[in-house]
Design an enzyme around this catalytic site. Structure first.
Site, mmCIF file in Angstrom:
data_model
loop_
_atom_site.group_PDB
_atom_site.id
_atom_site.type_symbol
_atom_site.label_atom_id
_atom_site.label_comp_id
_atom_site.label_asym_id
_atom_site.label_seq_id
_atom_site.Cartn_x
_atom_site.Cartn_y
_atom_site.Cartn_z
ATOM 1 N N LEU A 147 0.839 -1.203 0.000
ATOM 2 C CA LEU A 147 0.000 0.000 0.000
ATOM 3 C C LEU A 147 0.871 1.249 0.000
ATOM 4 C CD1 LEU A 147 -2.653 1.583 0.358
ATOM 5 C CD2 LEU A 147 -2.511 1.105 2.815
ATOM 6 N N SER A 174 -4.694 3.041 21.682
ATOM 7 C CA SER A 174 -5.195 2.505 20.415
ATOM 8 C C SER A 174 -5.778 3.626 19.554
ATOM 9 C CB SER A 174 -6.280 1.461 20.690
ATOM 10 O OG SER A 174 -6.967 1.121 19.499
ATOM 11 N N TYR A 229 6.569 -4.675 26.592
ATOM 12 C CA TYR A 229 5.823 -3.601 27.253
ATOM 13 C C TYR A 229 6.372 -3.295 28.646
ATOM 14 C CZ TYR A 229 2.322 -3.706 23.565
ATOM 15 O OH TYR A 229 1.690 -3.608 22.356
ATOM 16 N N ASP A 266 4.341 3.190 -6.193
ATOM 17 C CA ASP A 266 3.814 2.317 -5.143
ATOM 18 C C ASP A 266 3.998 2.877 -3.739
ATOM 19 O OD1 ASP A 266 6.487 1.851 -4.574
ATOM 20 O OD2 ASP A 266 6.492 -0.235 -5.199
#
Length: 692
Positions: A104, A265, A490, A624
């Site tokens: 992508l 998030s 984490y 691209d």
């Protein structure tokens, strides 16, 4: 549950064990990549060839007088670090089914060098669009930055980014002391910090910004290599400043680096049961029907592509505002402090009588549960503070029994992978970790080797700022640069650790990990403030593991074209006419994109070209690296494959005649001889973009 014979399994259990082995293999692959230590200590790392572009002059209202300014030597650079785009596991979700099958957007490594005017000291910051960075990538982007060194100035600005993040473990966050929680208006850090860099003539060089959000707007169903929301923000900013150039070209470099994103998030609609639509915002992220695997969070858009763009644009717009109004100049000397530390054996001194220790690395049960951004497998759930006899037996048979010392040290974490005691083929987790601070005047950048949660990051920043102040250095701007130098999963607070959601289960050095890091970074800050960096012990350097020849990727077969076809032939043609907002699609006879992957790093698999009537030639308008294009590779049988290229026509597209080209390499294996690779290309029919 009745007593189970650990050496005997049912058919179902055998199947589950095989699946666990596959998961383990993927985990080994990812972790081995983490373990490769390098001996360079002068660079800080997070997460193409630059060509010159015209400078952009500032107006007198943008910057204060040069009186009292600090002319550093500044260099910026950007390098393509995309690599293979097919048949490789995509990072982030550790799903064996999530293999790359196209592209992508390209991935870039962005380097920033700041040196004293006499070049006596210099610091380097590298931000990469990947989970971790190799020595080779660091050197190549850094080399470009070295070539572009010039006298310049640095300005700092800060601001809040709204509507772009949520806390994905709010239950864990609420375990922190109420008085501490009430000090903050949100359970995430919304502040973006930016360092803007210009040369002495006012020409814009670029900027580094730090903001806390996971680049997981693209979910675990995605198979296209891309740089997610932060990469899209970089794309928008660099395209704006490097006008008229293709992505990856131009001298202006915009880096959006990670901060304390551990529990943050971008999927702002929050967790919902994908089968019933009801909320699953509970301690176990569990759905009444279907369990934890049904609990997923989604972003603000109609799909993951749309969500990525929305979050990325929000970040870009705030950065654009901060960049335009940055006026506080950074002055002062450069400094850096670095140490190697055995994180599995740090004694934390709480006070004169109380101490604690870190542990050998281990991952808990909730690690396998994943998060609301990407759920795990089997019956694992977040918030697990007890083990399971079945999975304990599987672990013991395959990976070995964790020692009592490790189990006691990690309590209340039930251990799933005792990685600190697993040494084959290499140690599964690092014990020797580096900690580092660089200061540019009044800015202190903390190179933290992992993902700090929101409250962990706040405590670390405050502790370092307090240490500087106690040594007489006031007004320091303390920035957390996450996922730096090496990856150690984490870092949750002690209180968050007790409830063992994903972030706590992934805090690999035990419940006192954060306290250990705070102690270590305070020591570095003290050494910088007291000008005693030279007295810091270097610490135990990590072992170096040469894993360059280790691969679990399938062998690339020789490529085969269909009967009466050749490579690059069009299998499905474009239409004759399109309008903006529509999607152009064309399919070609393809070859494996892994062929000659190194050569494709600084090239492109596709171009969108516009016919220019005046010059009677085709001009490339997209490649691209453009977010408007998508390259899908579909693998067939016995060396056959197809490549489908999509162009999502943006509203800014000029009417006219266009074509799409595809570039690749085909592999030929002569008998008893090395493989040979031949370039080829395919071209669609011309098509017209009509006026609205």
């Amino acid at each position: 549950m009745g007593k189970r014979d650990k050496t005997t399994f049912s058919c179902l259990e055998v199947i589950l064990i095989v699946l666990l082995v596959l998961m383990t293999a993927v985990t080994v692959t990812l972790l081995v990549l983490h373990f490769v230590s390098d001996k360079s200590t002068s660079e800080i790392n997070n997460v193409s060839t630059s060509t010159s572009s015209p400078g952009y002059n500032f107006t007198s209202t943008q910057h204060p007088s040069t009186v009292g300014s600090k002319n550093y030597l500044i260099g910026v650079g950007r390098a393509d670090c995309t690599g293979p785009i097919a048949e490789i596991p995509l990072m982030g979700y550790a799903s064996p089914d999530q293999l790359a099958g196209g592209i992508l957007s390209r991935l870039y490594s962005r380097a920033f060098i700041v040196a004293e005017p006499d070049n006596s000291k210099r610091v380097v910051f590298v931000s990469a669009d990947i989970g971790m960075v190799s020595q080779r990538l660091r050197l190549e982007s850094i080399d470009i930055a070295h070539q572009n060194m010039r006298k310049g100035r640095i300005f700092i600005n800060k601001g809040l980014v709204e509507n772009s993040q949520i806390n994905r473990s709010p239950y864990s966050y609420l375990q922190n002391p109420p008085l501490e929680i009430r000090r903050y208006s949100s359970n995430t850090d919304k502040e973006m910090v930016m360092l803007k860099m210009v040369d002495v003539s006012g020409q814009e060089l670029g900027f580094i910004s730090w903001f806390a959000v996971h680049p997981v707007s693209m979910n675990n169903t995605n198979h296209l290599v891309n740089s997610d929301n932060m990469g899209y923000a970089s794309y928008l900013f660099e395209q704006e400043k490097n006008k008229g150039l293709l992505p990856g070209e131009g001298s202006f470099v915009a880096a959006f680096a990670s901060s304390n994103l551990g529990d943050v998030s971008p999927n702002t609609k929050g967790p919902h049961c994908i089968n019933t639509g009801e909320s699953c915002d509970n301690p176990q992220s569990y759905c009444p029907v279907g369990g934890a695997k049904m609990c997923m969070a989604v972003g603000p858009g109609t799909d993951m592509f749309d969500s990525t763009k929305i979050i990325g644009q929000n970040i870009y717009l705030k950065a654009k505002e901060l960049y335009a109004t940055a006026s506080q100049e950074i002055t002062g000397n450069l400094s850096s402090a670095h140490q190697w530390v055995n994180m599995s054996d740090v004694t934390v001194q709480f006070n004169a009588t109380h101490t604690a220790k870190t542990c050998k690395p281990a991952l808990g049960y909730s690690f396998a549960a994943g998060t609301i951004d990407g759920v795990g497998a089997f019956n694992f759930t977040q918030g697990a503070v007890e083990g399971d006899p079945f999975w304990d037996a599987v672990r013991d048979q395959l990976l070995g029994v964790p020692s009592n010392e490790t189990k006691d040290c990690h309590k209340p974490k039930p251990i799933l992978f005792n990685t600190g005691e697993m040494l084959l083929p290499y140690p599964w987790h690092p014990e020797i970790v580096d900690v580092q601070i660089i200061t540019i005047g009044s800015v202190a950048i903390l190179a933290v080797p992992g993902e700090f949660t929101t409250m962990s990051g706040r405590r670390l920043r405050e502790a370092v700022k307090s240490e500087f102040e106690s040594q007489g250095t006031h007004g320091m701007n303390v920035v957390i640069a996450g996922l730096c130098n090496i990856y150690t999963h984490y870092i949750a607070t002690y209180e968050e650790y007790q409830v063992q959601r994903y972030e706590a289960a992934s805090t690999i050095y035990g419940p006192h990990t954060l306290s250990a890091y705070i102690q270590l970074f305070r020591r570095l800050a003290r050494a910088i403030a007291k000008h005693e960096v030279q007295d810091l012990p270097k610490g135990p350097e990590p072992p170096f593991f040469n894993v360059t020849n280790l691969t679990l990727l399938p062998t690339v077969l020789p490529d085969v074209a269909p009967l009466n076809k050749t490579f690059g032939d069009v299998l499905q043609e474009v239409k004759q006419h399109y309008r903006v907002g529509e999607v152009v699609e064309v399919t070609f006879v393809s070859a494996n994109p892994r062929n000659w992957a190194d050569d494709m790093t600084d090239h492109t698999f596709l171009t969108v070209e516009k016919y220019e009537n005046v010059s009677r030639s085709w001009r490339v308008v997209h490649n691209d690296a453009s977010w408007e294009t998508r390259f899908y590779w579909s693998k067939g049988l016995r060396g056959h494959s197809n490549a489908t290229i999509e162009w999502h026509i943006p509203n800014t597209t000029e009417p006219g005649v266009y074509q799409i080209q595809y570039f690749g390499y085909r592999k030929v294996k002569p008998p008893l001889k090395p493989s040979v690779f031949y370039p080829f290309k395919g071209t669609s029919s011309a098509f017209e973009i009509l006026k609205l």
